[in-house]
Design a protein around this motif. Sequence first.
Motif, mmCIF file in Angstrom:
data_model
loop_
_atom_site.group_PDB
_atom_site.id
_atom_site.type_symbol
_atom_site.label_atom_id
_atom_site.label_comp_id
_atom_site.label_asym_id
_atom_site.label_seq_id
_atom_site.Cartn_x
_atom_site.Cartn_y
_atom_site.Cartn_z
ATOM 1 N N LEU A 237 0.783 -1.109 -0.219
ATOM 2 C CA LEU A 237 -0.020 0.085 0.091
ATOM 3 C C LEU A 237 0.996 1.174 0.078
ATOM 4 C CD1 LEU A 237 -2.029 -2.070 1.003
ATOM 5 C CD2 LEU A 237 -3.231 -0.351 2.219
ATOM 6 N N PRO A 238 0.430 2.333 -0.865
ATOM 7 C CA PRO A 238 0.976 3.490 -0.677
ATOM 8 C C PRO A 238 1.042 3.815 0.807
ATOM 9 C CG PRO A 238 -0.367 3.598 -2.599
ATOM 10 C CD PRO A 238 -0.686 2.527 -1.866
ATOM 11 N N PHE A 239 1.997 4.849 1.292
ATOM 12 C CA PHE A 239 2.130 5.318 2.636
ATOM 13 C C PHE A 239 0.990 5.874 3.210
ATOM 14 C CE2 PHE A 239 3.069 8.615 5.691
ATOM 15 C CZ PHE A 239 3.505 7.984 6.678
ATOM 16 N N ASN A 240 0.533 6.745 2.502
ATOM 17 C CA ASN A 240 -0.800 7.473 2.971
ATOM 18 C C ASN A 240 -2.200 6.571 3.093
ATOM 19 O OD1 ASN A 240 0.380 9.919 3.118
ATOM 20 N ND2 ASN A 240 -0.166 10.629 1.057
ATOM 21 N N GLU A 241 -2.308 5.781 2.279
ATOM 22 C CA GLU A 241 -3.283 4.558 2.268
ATOM 23 C C GLU A 241 -3.128 3.797 3.575
ATOM 24 O OE1 GLU A 241 -6.118 4.918 0.474
ATOM 25 O OE2 GLU A 241 -5.125 6.833 -0.615
ATOM 26 N N LEU A 242 -1.861 3.193 3.757
ATOM 27 C CA LEU A 242 -1.665 2.557 4.879
ATOM 28 C C LEU A 242 -1.822 3.059 6.239
ATOM 29 C CD1 LEU A 242 -0.490 -0.025 6.057
ATOM 30 C CD2 LEU A 242 1.658 0.838 5.924
ATOM 31 N N PHE A 243 -1.643 4.277 6.353
ATOM 32 C CA PHE A 243 -1.646 5.009 7.670
ATOM 33 C C PHE A 243 -3.120 5.531 7.697
ATOM 34 C CE2 PHE A 243 2.552 4.234 8.311
ATOM 35 C CZ PHE A 243 2.715 4.318 9.587
ATOM 36 N N SER A 244 -3.873 5.709 6.629
ATOM 37 C CA SER A 244 -5.245 5.964 6.816
ATOM 38 C C SER A 244 -6.335 4.980 7.203
ATOM 39 C CB SER A 244 -5.979 6.224 5.570
ATOM 40 O OG SER A 244 -5.829 5.368 4.425
ATOM 41 N N ILE A 245 -5.777 3.541 7.274
ATOM 42 C CA ILE A 245 -6.425 2.534 7.870
ATOM 43 C C ILE A 245 -6.301 2.499 9.469
ATOM 44 C CG2 ILE A 245 -6.078 0.049 8.113
ATOM 45 C CD1 ILE A 245 -5.136 -0.066 5.241
ATOM 46 N N PHE A 246 -5.392 3.168 10.282
ATOM 47 C CA PHE A 246 -5.357 3.224 11.531
ATOM 48 C C PHE A 246 -6.230 4.424 12.099
ATOM 49 C CE2 PHE A 246 -0.780 1.697 10.242
ATOM 50 C CZ PHE A 246 -1.155 0.563 10.398
ATOM 51 N N PRO A 247 -6.852 4.198 13.046
ATOM 52 C CA PRO A 247 -7.539 4.998 14.001
ATOM 53 C C PRO A 247 -6.854 6.195 14.352
ATOM 54 C CG PRO A 247 -7.638 3.385 15.201
ATOM 55 C CD PRO A 247 -6.842 3.139 13.845
ATOM 56 N N GLY A 248 -7.492 7.559 14.305
ATOM 57 C CA GLY A 248 -6.577 8.949 14.810
ATOM 58 C C GLY A 248 -6.114 9.426 13.748
ATOM 59 N N THR A 249 -5.238 10.503 14.018
ATOM 60 C CA THR A 249 -4.608 11.287 13.070
ATOM 61 C C THR A 249 -3.306 11.676 13.607
ATOM 62 O OG1 THR A 249 -5.706 13.309 13.877
ATOM 63 C CG2 THR A 249 -6.467 12.595 11.814
ATOM 64 N N LEU A 250 -2.228 12.107 12.848
ATOM 65 C CA LEU A 250 -1.047 12.291 13.239
ATOM 66 C C LEU A 250 -0.551 13.723 12.816
ATOM 67 C CD1 LEU A 250 1.146 9.044 12.209
ATOM 68 C CD2 LEU A 250 0.729 9.920 14.536
ATOM 69 N N LYS A 251 0.411 14.418 13.378
ATOM 70 C CA LYS A 251 0.533 15.834 13.158
ATOM 71 C C LYS A 251 1.710 15.642 11.792
ATOM 72 C CE LYS A 251 0.004 18.047 17.628
ATOM 73 N NZ LYS A 251 0.477 18.633 18.711
ATOM 74 N N GLU A 252 1.963 16.838 11.151
ATOM 75 C CA GLU A 252 2.659 16.415 10.256
ATOM 76 C C GLU A 252 4.130 16.222 10.347
ATOM 77 O OE1 GLU A 252 2.760 16.565 6.008
ATOM 78 O OE2 GLU A 252 0.861 17.223 7.217
ATOM 79 N N ASN A 253 4.655 16.699 11.512
ATOM 80 C CA ASN A 253 6.074 16.247 11.825
ATOM 81 C C ASN A 253 6.167 14.802 12.163
ATOM 82 O OD1 ASN A 253 4.510 16.572 14.292
ATOM 83 N ND2 ASN A 253 6.727 16.870 15.425
ATOM 84 N N ALA A 254 5.079 14.248 12.701
ATOM 85 C CA ALA A 254 5.030 12.813 13.284
ATOM 86 C C ALA A 254 5.058 12.138 11.580
ATOM 87 C CB ALA A 254 4.084 12.510 14.291
ATOM 88 N N LEU A 255 4.214 12.478 11.138
ATOM 89 C CA LEU A 255 3.986 11.761 9.737
ATOM 90 C C LEU A 255 5.262 11.619 8.896
ATOM 91 C CD1 LEU A 255 0.538 12.901 8.291
ATOM 92 C CD2 LEU A 255 1.473 10.639 8.537
ATOM 93 N N ASP A 256 5.882 12.952 9.118
ATOM 94 C CA ASP A 256 7.087 12.737 7.877
ATOM 95 C C ASP A 256 8.203 11.978 8.723
ATOM 96 O OD1 ASP A 256 6.175 14.760 6.362
ATOM 97 O OD2 ASP A 256 6.998 16.567 7.293
ATOM 98 N N ALA A 257 8.564 12.033 9.991
ATOM 99 C CA ALA A 257 9.275 11.138 10.623
ATOM 100 C C ALA A 257 9.174 9.658 10.383
ATOM 101 C CB ALA A 257 9.070 11.428 12.288
ATOM 102 N N ILE A 258 7.945 9.378 10.453
ATOM 103 C CA ILE A 258 7.544 7.932 10.110
ATOM 104 C C ILE A 258 7.744 7.300 8.721
ATOM 105 C CG2 ILE A 258 5.573 6.266 10.012
ATOM 106 C CD1 ILE A 258 4.452 7.821 12.638
#
Length: 602
Positions: A237-258
Motif C-alpha cells: 500500500l502507498p504510505f498515505n493509504e496504509l496510515f489512513s487505515i489506523f484510527p486517529g490522526t498524526l501531526k505533520e512532523n510525526a508523519l514525516d518522521a514515520i
Amino acid sequence: MREEKFHTIIGHVKSVNGSRLSIKLSDDFKSSMPIINGLVYRVGQIGSFVRIPLGYAHLYGIVTQAGADAIPEKLTMTNTSLENMHQSSRWITVVLVGERVRSKFERGVIQYPTPDDEVHLVTIDDLKIIYSEINKDSSLTIGQISASESLPAHIDLNRFLSRHAAIVGSTGSGKSNTVSVILEAIASNQRYKSSRILLIDPHGEYNETLKNYSKVFKINADTEKSEAELQIPFWALPFNELFSIFPGTLKENALDAIRSEIQERKIASSKSLTKKPKEHSINADSPIPFSINDLWHELDDFEKQVFNKVEVSKGNWELQLVERLEDGDATKLIPSRHHPPAPGGGNPNLNKGAMGILTFLNGMRNRITDDRYKFLFDPGEYLPNLKGKSEKDLNMLLSDWLNHDKQLTILDLSGIPSEIMSSISGTIIKIIYDSLFWGQELNVGGRKQPILIALEEAHSYLKAGEDSISSRTVQTIAKEGRKYGVGLLLITQRPSELDETVLSQLGTLIALRMTNAKDRGHVGSVMPDDLNDLVSLLPSLRTGEGLIMGEAVKIPSRVKFDKIAYAPKSSDPLVSERWILEKPDSKEYEELILRWRNRKFN
C-alpha cells in the motif's frame, strides 16, 4: 421499387438539424401497425429504426421522440392552433446513426438528407444486413435483438475492452446476469485462451455464477470449493493509504518522521530482494517489504523512554537513557516497560524528543491484531520477518492473481471492513495498473496481454467528488488505460453517484431498467450519439433487457440478454431458513463478547 415504396414508405423529412431529423408521417399511411410479408411493424415506436434512401446509399436513424414534442420549434411558433398542424401527433424525431451502401453497413454518416426525402420502415431484411455485418474474430454473442429475437446480438470485444464500458441498472433489472453473460462469453471462447479478466466483487455474488471459468480469492476461503485465501500485503500500500487505515490522526512532523523511517527500512530490506531496485528510486510508497511490527515496537519504545539528568563534570550535565524495566516482543506486539517519569521534573525525565503519538500507536496495535484485518497485516508467506524479509514477493502475488489456469479472477471483498473498502479496492486496482504500466513492454504487460478490470458496485468506492485512491486510479485508467492494454467495466445501480469524468470516458454504455429519475438523468447526460431522449425508455424495459450504445455495437440496440446457467445469488442469510431452527443457547453470548473484546473470530 414501386412495391417497396407502397409497403414501407411512412413519411418525409421536413427538417434537418445536424444528425437530428424532424419527420412528418404521411397522411396516406393510415395504419400504425402495418403488416408486411406476414410481419407486424410498429410505426413511430421509440427506439425503432427508419431508413432514408439516398441513391445507392441508405441512411438509418433511430426514433427518439414521437407526437407533438417532435414538431420543429419554428413550426410550432408559426402555427398557434394545433388544428392547423395537420394531425400534429403524426411527427417523429430521428437521430441518424449509420448508413448502408449496397450491402455494407457503417456507423456514422457522410451525407445528409434534404427536406421531402422519403422515410421508410426498417424491415427484418434491413436488420439482417445491419446485424450480420460483424467481425467473427472479435465478436461476442450476448443475446437477441428485441425487435426480432431471431437475430443474435453481438458486441465487439476489441472496442468493448479498449474503449471502456459501463453496465447500469436498478436492483432487479438483470444487471448481474448481464455482467455474467458478457464475462462468460469472453471466458468460454476457446480462441481467447490467454484472456485476463479481474472482477472486484464486494458481495461475492459471482463465485457460483462463473465458477467454471474463474479462480476466486476471498477471506476465509473454502478450499473444498477451490477458493484461495485473499491476501493483500500491507507493505504494497502507498504510505498515505496504509496510515489512513489506523484510527486517529498524526501531526505533520510525526508523519514525516514515520515516512522517513519506513523509507529507510524499505531501502534496507531491498538489499535482500532477488532483483534489487536502485536505492535512489525507493521511497515510502515503494511496494517493498518491511516489518510493521518492528516499526510499531520501536516507535512505542522511543515514546516511553525516560532519561536521568546526570552531572558528568562540574557544571556539565547530560541526559542518560534509563534502562528498561522489561523488554517487549515486537513479533507479538508486546510493548517494553519503562520507569514512569518522576513528578516535579526530577529524575527520571520524559523523552523530550518524543512525538506524543502513544494514543495513535495504541490504535495502530489494535488494528494490526484485529482479525478483520488479518488479510492485510498477517498475509501468510507475504508477511515480512522483523528484518523486513518475506518468503514471497509481489511478483508471486501478481502471478497468483493473473497467471493461473482460468480466464477470470474474482477478488471477493465481502469479508473486508466497509470503512477501508475504498482504500483496499483502490490499492488493488493501483497495484494491477502500476505493474502493467511499468511492464508494458514485457509479455505479461498490458500491451501484449491486455486485461479487463470489472468493478461491481462501483458507486460504493468511486463516488463523485471524492479524492480517494480508488477514484484517482480509475480516472487514470479511464483516461490512459487503453494505451497500456487496460480496459475498464463499471457496474452500478447508482450511476448518479459516480464520478462524471469517468463516465464521460466510457465508449460503451449498457443501460438496463432504471426507475430512479436522478439516475436516468445522469445516464442521459452521457449517452452517445445525441440519444439522450432514449432515457425515457429505461423504466419500461423488461428484466434482462437493455439498451446498448456506443463503440462496441454497430448501431444502438435494444437487446434481450441471454440467461446465465447459474443465476447470481445474494450472500445475505436466508431468513426463512434460519428462523425455523431452534434458538441457540444463551451461554454463547459469553463467547460472543469475548471474541468482540479480543477482536478475533475464533
